[in-house]
Write a protein that holds these residues in place. Structure first.
Motif, PDB file in Angstrom:
ATOM      1  N   PHE A  15       0.794  -1.233   0.037  1.00 46.97           N
ATOM      2  CA  PHE A  15       0.137  -0.191  -0.324  1.00 46.97           C
ATOM      3  C   PHE A  15       0.871   1.261  -0.017  1.00 46.97           C
ATOM      4  CE2 PHE A  15      -2.308   3.475   2.474  1.00 46.97           C
ATOM      5  CZ  PHE A  15      -3.232   3.566   1.460  1.00 46.97           C
ATOM      6  N   TYR A  16       1.806   1.243   0.867  1.00 45.96           N
ATOM      7  CA  TYR A  16       2.757   2.376   0.885  1.00 45.96           C
ATOM      8  C   TYR A  16       3.409   2.679  -0.240  1.00 45.96           C
ATOM      9  CZ  TYR A  16       7.026   4.881   2.378  1.00 45.96           C
ATOM     10  OH  TYR A  16       7.937   5.976   2.495  1.00 45.96           O
ATOM     11  N   GLN A  17       3.751   1.723  -1.153  1.00 52.12           N
ATOM     12  CA  GLN A  17       4.450   1.863  -2.672  1.00 52.12           C
ATOM     13  C   GLN A  17       3.457   2.187  -3.397  1.00 52.12           C
ATOM     14  OE1 GLN A  17       6.222  -1.851  -3.000  1.00 52.12           O
ATOM     15  NE2 GLN A  17       8.169  -1.524  -2.027  1.00 52.12           N
ATOM     16  N   TYR A  27       1.227   8.648   5.787  1.00 51.68           N
ATOM     17  CA  TYR A  27       0.876   7.254   6.117  1.00 51.68           C
ATOM     18  C   TYR A  27       1.841   6.547   7.105  1.00 51.68           C
ATOM     19  CZ  TYR A  27       0.081   2.170   6.038  1.00 51.68           C
ATOM     20  OH  TYR A  27      -0.085   0.847   6.282  1.00 51.68           O
ATOM     21  N   ALA A  28       3.126   6.810   6.884  1.00 48.10           N
ATOM     22  CA  ALA A  28       4.009   6.200   7.678  1.00 48.10           C
ATOM     23  C   ALA A  28       4.142   7.168   8.820  1.00 48.10           C
ATOM     24  CB  ALA A  28       5.414   6.690   7.178  1.00 48.10           C
ATOM     25  N   ALA A  29       3.552   8.140   9.037  1.00 48.75           N
ATOM     26  CA  ALA A  29       3.561   8.981  10.258  1.00 48.75           C
ATOM     27  C   ALA A  29       2.380   8.390  11.123  1.00 48.75           C
ATOM     28  CB  ALA A  29       3.389  10.616   9.966  1.00 48.75           C
ATOM     29  N   ILE A  30       1.365   8.148  10.590  1.00 44.62           N
ATOM     30  CA  ILE A  30       0.108   7.905  11.231  1.00 44.62           C
ATOM     31  C   ILE A  30       0.614   6.480  12.018  1.00 44.62           C
ATOM     32  CG2 ILE A  30      -2.311   6.824  10.985  1.00 44.62           C
ATOM     33  CD1 ILE A  30      -2.711   9.211   9.121  1.00 44.62           C
ATOM     34  N   PHE A  42      10.930   1.627  13.847  1.00 44.78           N
ATOM     35  CA  PHE A  42      10.107   0.380  13.324  1.00 44.78           C
ATOM     36  C   PHE A  42       9.574   0.649  11.922  1.00 44.78           C
ATOM     37  CE2 PHE A  42       6.433  -2.615  12.705  1.00 44.78           C
ATOM     38  CZ  PHE A  42       7.082  -3.677  12.761  1.00 44.78           C
ATOM     39  N   ILE A  43       8.821   1.644  11.891  1.00 48.19           N
ATOM     40  CA  ILE A  43       8.263   2.082  10.472  1.00 48.19           C
ATOM     41  C   ILE A  43       9.149   2.344   9.552  1.00 48.19           C
ATOM     42  CG2 ILE A  43       6.597   3.466   9.341  1.00 48.19           C
ATOM     43  CD1 ILE A  43       5.134   1.183  10.985  1.00 48.19           C
ATOM     44  N   SER A  44      10.118   3.042   9.845  1.00 42.06           N
ATOM     45  CA  SER A  44      11.295   3.374   8.963  1.00 42.06           C
ATOM     46  C   SER A  44      11.792   2.030   8.249  1.00 42.06           C
ATOM     47  CB  SER A  44      12.151   4.339   9.504  1.00 42.06           C
ATOM     48  OG  SER A  44      13.155   3.866  10.319  1.00 42.06           O
ATOM     49  N   GLN A  45      12.293   1.464   9.004  1.00 38.32           N
ATOM     50  CA  GLN A  45      12.748   0.096   8.666  1.00 38.32           C
ATOM     51  C   GLN A  45      11.601  -0.704   7.773  1.00 38.32           C
ATOM     52  OE1 GLN A  45      14.230  -2.074  12.232  1.00 38.32           O
ATOM     53  NE2 GLN A  45      16.096  -0.655  12.326  1.00 38.32           N
ATOM     54  N   LEU A  46      10.405  -0.827   8.255  1.00 38.18           N
ATOM     55  CA  LEU A  46       9.604  -1.553   7.573  1.00 38.18           C
ATOM     56  C   LEU A  46       9.423  -1.128   6.255  1.00 38.18           C
ATOM     57  CD1 LEU A  46       7.347  -3.889   7.600  1.00 38.18           C
ATOM     58  CD2 LEU A  46       5.701  -2.129   8.581  1.00 38.18           C
ATOM     59  N   LEU A  47       9.171   0.249   6.131  1.00 38.67           N
ATOM     60  CA  LEU A  47       8.729   0.895   4.887  1.00 38.67           C
ATOM     61  C   LEU A  47       9.942   1.208   4.167  1.00 38.67           C
ATOM     62  CD1 LEU A  47       5.493   2.716   5.888  1.00 38.67           C
ATOM     63  CD2 LEU A  47       5.601   0.656   5.077  1.00 38.67           C
ATOM     64  N   ALA A  48      11.110   0.923   4.688  1.00 39.90           N
ATOM     65  CA  ALA A  48      12.381   1.576   3.932  1.00 39.90           C
ATOM     66  C   ALA A  48      12.380   3.044   3.516  1.00 39.90           C
ATOM     67  CB  ALA A  48      12.623   0.647   2.544  1.00 39.90           C
ATOM     68  N   CYS A  49      11.826   3.741   4.777  1.00 38.20           N
ATOM     69  CA  CYS A  49      12.080   5.201   4.446  1.00 38.20           C
ATOM     70  C   CYS A  49      12.814   5.990   5.760  1.00 38.20           C
ATOM     71  CB  CYS A  49      10.777   5.946   4.411  1.00 38.20           C
ATOM     72  SG  CYS A  49       9.886   5.748   6.020  1.00 38.20           S
ATOM     73  N   PRO A  51      13.679   8.114   8.960  1.00 35.38           N
ATOM     74  CA  PRO A  51      12.884   8.599  10.141  1.00 35.38           C
ATOM     75  C   PRO A  51      12.709  10.213   9.924  1.00 35.38           C
ATOM     76  CG  PRO A  51      14.796   7.219  10.693  1.00 35.38           C
ATOM     77  CD  PRO A  51      14.792   7.414   9.161  1.00 35.38           C
ATOM     78  N   LYS A  52      13.498  10.736   9.201  1.00 32.77           N
ATOM     79  CA  LYS A  52      13.225  12.355   8.963  1.00 32.77           C
ATOM     80  C   LYS A  52      11.964  12.529   8.363  1.00 32.77           C
ATOM     81  CE  LYS A  52      17.930  13.559   9.118  1.00 32.77           C
ATOM     82  NZ  LYS A  52      19.243  13.926   8.464  1.00 32.77           N
ATOM     83  N   THR A  53      11.677  11.774   7.289  1.00 34.11           N
ATOM     84  CA  THR A  53      10.437  11.681   6.486  1.00 34.11           C
ATOM     85  C   THR A  53       9.170  11.624   7.535  1.00 34.11           C
ATOM     86  OG1 THR A  53      11.661  11.073   4.648  1.00 34.11           O
ATOM     87  CG2 THR A  53       9.439  10.792   4.609  1.00 34.11           C
ATOM     88  N   ILE A  54       9.527  10.362   8.388  1.00 28.88           N
ATOM     89  CA  ILE A  54       8.368  10.247   9.093  1.00 28.88           C
ATOM     90  C   ILE A  54       7.844  11.452  10.104  1.00 28.88           C
ATOM     91  CG2 ILE A  54       7.536   8.678  10.960  1.00 28.88           C
ATOM     92  CD1 ILE A  54       8.857   6.468   9.573  1.00 28.88           C
ATOM     93  N   ARG A  55       9.184  11.920  10.684  1.00 30.90           N
ATOM     94  CA  ARG A  55       8.890  13.117  11.530  1.00 30.90           C
ATOM     95  C   ARG A  55       8.352  14.359  10.830  1.00 30.90           C
ATOM     96  NH1 ARG A  55      14.203  11.271  12.876  1.00 30.90           N
ATOM     97  NH2 ARG A  55      14.111  10.067  14.832  1.00 30.90           N
ATOM     98  N   ARG A  56       8.560  14.527   9.637  1.00 34.17           N
ATOM     99  CA  ARG A  56       8.008  15.639   8.827  1.00 34.17           C
ATOM    100  C   ARG A  56       6.589  15.295   8.654  1.00 34.17           C
ATOM    101  NH1 ARG A  56       9.424  17.061   2.718  1.00 34.17           N
ATOM    102  NH2 ARG A  56       8.111  18.922   2.540  1.00 34.17           N
ATOM    103  N   GLY A  57       5.976  14.160   8.457  1.00 34.73           N
ATOM    104  CA  GLY A  57       4.977  13.571   8.195  1.00 34.73           C
ATOM    105  C   GLY A  57       4.044  14.029   9.365  1.00 34.73           C
ATOM    106  N   ILE A  58       4.708  13.590  10.764  1.00 35.33           N
ATOM    107  CA  ILE A  58       3.953  13.602  12.044  1.00 35.33           C
ATOM    108  C   ILE A  58       3.810  15.428  12.247  1.00 35.33           C
ATOM    109  CG2 ILE A  58       4.443  13.826  14.419  1.00 35.33           C
ATOM    110  CD1 ILE A  58       5.857  11.105  14.071  1.00 35.33           C
TER     111      ILE A  58
END
Length: 115
Positions: A15-17, A27-30, A42-49, A51-58
């Motif tokens: 779904f992420y891809q 989505y990664a942030a949620i 965990f999500i950054s490893q699972l989705l191969a993204c 962590p800064k991207t996830i923090r930006r999403g948050i």
């Protein structure tokens, strides 16, 4: 941390891809927020993204204005020269006309003697 089954993890990655850049980030942030402590890693490893991207999403999700309209244009970037100068093709073919040879047995074969 493995709080998802393997089947769910595979579905999450697929779904992420399928999402665009902005939606991937959100989505990664949620998902990271749902997991709580250690969720970003965990999500950054699972989705191969990153962590800064996830923090930006948050940060985007926590902001007051979620901008749904702004998104990068498809085919963004530099405009092709052929679109800037429509006469480019005609000029190129004019130059080649005097330097083009062909095979008398095969009319579809052409070559040039320009270096």
């Amino acid at each position: 941390m493995g709080s998802y089954s393997t089947t769910v993890e595979v579905q999450m990655v697929r779904f992420y891809q399928s999402l665009n850049e902005r939606d991937r980030r959100r989505y990664a942030a949620i998902e990271a927020i749902k997991l709580g402590h250690g969720g970003i890693e965990f999500i950054s490893q699972l989705l191969a993204c990153d962590p800064k991207t996830i923090r930006r999403g948050i940060a985007e999700l926590e902001s007051e204005h979620l901008n749904a309209d702004h998104q990068r244009k498809k085919r963004g970037g530099r405009t092709p020269l052929i679109e800037k100068s429509p006469q480019l093709t005609e000029n190129f073919l004019t130059i080649l006309r005097n330097h083009t040879a062909g095979d008398p047995m095969r009319h579809d074969v052409k070559w040039t003697n320009l270096s």
